[in-house]
Design a protein around this motif. Structure first.
Motif, PDB file in Angstrom:
ATOM      1  N   TRP A 130     -50.280   3.447   7.143  1.00 49.41           N
ATOM      2  CA  TRP A 130     -50.934   4.672   6.662  1.00 49.41           C
ATOM      3  C   TRP A 130     -51.488   5.498   7.823  1.00 49.41           C
ATOM      4  N   SER A 184     -43.463   7.593  -2.633  1.00 47.82           N
ATOM      5  CA  SER A 184     -43.397   6.146  -2.480  1.00 47.82           C
ATOM      6  C   SER A 184     -42.391   5.738  -1.415  1.00 47.82           C
ATOM      7  N   ILE A 233     -44.115   6.817   2.072  1.00 48.83           N
ATOM      8  CA  ILE A 233     -45.540   6.533   2.292  1.00 48.83           C
ATOM      9  C   ILE A 233     -45.922   5.160   1.739  1.00 48.83           C
ATOM     10  N   CYS A 234     -45.795   4.996   0.414  1.00 48.51           N
ATOM     11  CA  CYS A 234     -46.310   3.790  -0.237  1.00 48.51           C
ATOM     12  C   CYS A 234     -45.534   2.537   0.164  1.00 48.51           C
ATOM     13  N   CYS A 235     -44.221   2.588  -0.035  1.00 53.49           N
ATOM     14  CA  CYS A 235     -43.405   1.425   0.353  1.00 53.49           C
ATOM     15  C   CYS A 235     -43.481   1.186   1.857  1.00 53.49           C
ATOM     16  N   HIS A 263     -45.929   1.756   3.905  1.00 50.60           N
ATOM     17  CA  HIS A 263     -47.173   1.081   4.298  1.00 50.60           C
ATOM     18  C   HIS A 263     -47.150  -0.385   3.864  1.00 50.60           C
ATOM     19  N   ALA A 264     -46.687  -0.639   2.646  1.00 54.05           N
ATOM     20  CA  ALA A 264     -46.626  -2.030   2.173  1.00 54.05           C
ATOM     21  C   ALA A 264     -45.751  -2.879   3.090  1.00 54.05           C
ATOM     22  N   CYS A 280     -54.078   2.591  -5.196  1.00 50.46           N
ATOM     23  CA  CYS A 280     -53.880   1.939  -3.886  1.00 50.46           C
ATOM     24  C   CYS A 280     -53.192   0.595  -3.955  1.00 50.46           C
ATOM     25  N   ALA A 318     -44.801   3.207  -5.927  1.00 54.64           N
ATOM     26  CA  ALA A 318     -45.708   4.009  -6.749  1.00 54.64           C
ATOM     27  C   ALA A 318     -45.307   4.079  -8.215  1.00 54.64           C
ATOM     28  N   HIS A 325     -50.473  -0.458  -5.227  1.00 56.54           N
ATOM     29  CA  HIS A 325     -49.033  -0.401  -4.972  1.00 56.54           C
ATOM     30  C   HIS A 325     -48.710  -0.149  -3.504  1.00 56.54           C
ATOM     31  N   ASP A 326     -49.707   0.301  -2.710  1.00 50.98           N
ATOM     32  CA  ASP A 326     -49.502   0.529  -1.279  1.00 50.98           C
ATOM     33  C   ASP A 326     -49.624  -0.752  -0.453  1.00 50.98           C
TER      34      ASP A 326
END
Length: 358
Positions: free
Chosen positions: A138, A304, A307-309, A311-312, A254, A323, A256-257
């Motif tokens: 992130w 997602s 950004i989301c995937c 970061h995960a 958050c 997301a 899902h991140d």
């Protein structure tokens, strides 16, 4: 590259696809105009003023008329501003102002355009991530990402969190009124934490996030709003945040991140009071891909992706929810963590508000 036989194309379907693509391209250009209108105060200059000439708008906003005139015409073309041909004036209606000029409105949209701006700025990072499978933390994104996300969610939370979402949880609002201990995991700039702290003066709040810069901003917000004695912020991971036992543990957009959402849910199980509640707010999604075909789902899938995937994966990616995880997958995470009760308390076009108990 093999070319498609022109005779195999359906002209009507081709025209519809091209119209969709051009509409999306137009919207992208329009987003730049919305951001400029917000930053330059053009929408605010027009709000509540009735019909104005381009010169009057420019004067009110302190900008050059010729630029403003072209900008206004772009707004008319997009349906964001009304035009009166007989007087050659422009007008921002109350409805348009609610979306474009009122920064406290739950429908205020200009700040959200910072997110795709950051996605474009980080395109090379996304290309590398796709090719290598590596993640993008992130904090490694363009700075407009955290600011845009915080501003966009702040207004949504302000409009619904205290008035609708918390009352939808079983007995939580009464606990907060009486005095409860609350943890806000992934608190970002602290807007959700501070909204609750302001509404429930008998309770105490702890906000945790892995992003040090966001924690610094959250602390500054707390001081500015004179809530720093009841709302404390600390850099911590969702899988080892301290301080239980909490009566309410919140995850606002958050979970899902996170690289290991199960570990976060397990930590919540350890840190929650025996009769406590987990409030899980996640982007709205149905459980099947074929049921997630809408502008909102498209927005969430796109964010997602980069950004989301990303970061995960940067956190190890033990379980990359994305997301659009959907209620069934989220319920499975909490049941594996030991929670025996899981239900949908509320849903909006943008969010699922879910409740978990041991």
């Amino acid at each position: 590259m093999e070319h498609v036989n022109p005779n195999q194309r359906d002209q009507a379907k081709l025209d519809a696809m091209l119209a969709r693509a051009v509409g999306d391209l137009s919207a992208g250009y329009g987003g730049v105009m919305v951001s400029l209108g917000h930053r330059l105060g053009l929408y605010r200059a027009m709000a509540g003023a009735g019909p104005l000439s381009s010169r009057e708008v420019a004067k009110r906003a302190g900008c050059a008329e010729r630029y403003v005139r072209e900008w206004l015409n772009s707004q008319v073309a997009g349906g964001y501003v009304d035009y009166h041909a007989s007087s050659e004036t422009y007008e921002l209606t109350p409805e348009q102002a609610f979306v474009l000029a009122d920064e406290n409105s739950p429908a205020f949209i200009p700040s959200a355009w910072s997110v795709p701006a950051s996605m474009w700025a980080d395109e090379e990072k996304a290309v590398t991530a796709f090719r290598t499978g590596n993640g993008i933390p992130w904090g490694d994104h363009d700075g407009r990402l955290s600011c845009g996300v915080a501003a966009f969610y702040r207004n949504a939370y302000r409009g619904s969190l205290v008035s609708e979402w918390l009352p939808a949880l079983d007995g939580v609002a009464s606990k907060l009124k009486a005095g409860a201990r609350v943890a806000d995991i992934g608190c970002g700039h602290g807007h959700s934490t501070l909204l609750m702290a302001e509404a429930f003066p008998a309770s105490t709040f702890s906000g945790f996030d892995t992003h040090p810069q966001s924690i610094g901003i959250a602390r500054a917000h707390a001081v500015k709003e004179s809530l720093d004695t009841r709302a404390l912020f600390e850099t911590a991971n969702a899988s080892d945040f301290p301080g239980g036992k909490y009566d309410l543990i919140c995850f606002f957009d958050c979970l899902h991140d996170m690289g290991d959402p199960l570990a976060a849910a397990q930590q919540a199980a350890k840190q929650i009071a025996p009769d406590g509640t987990v409030m899980l707010v996640e982007p709205f999604a149905n459980d099947r891909v074929e049921d997630n075909v809408s502008p909102v789902a498209r927005l969430y899938y796109a964010a997602s992706t980069t950004i989301c995937c990303a970061h995960a994966i940067s956190e190890g990616g033990r379980m990359v929810l994305g997301a659009q995880a959907g209620e069934a997958r989220l319920a499975q995470v909490f049941r594996k963590a030991g929670f025996t009760k899981f239900r949908r308390a509320l849903a909006t076009p943008f969010n699922l508000i879910l409740e978990a108990r041991l």
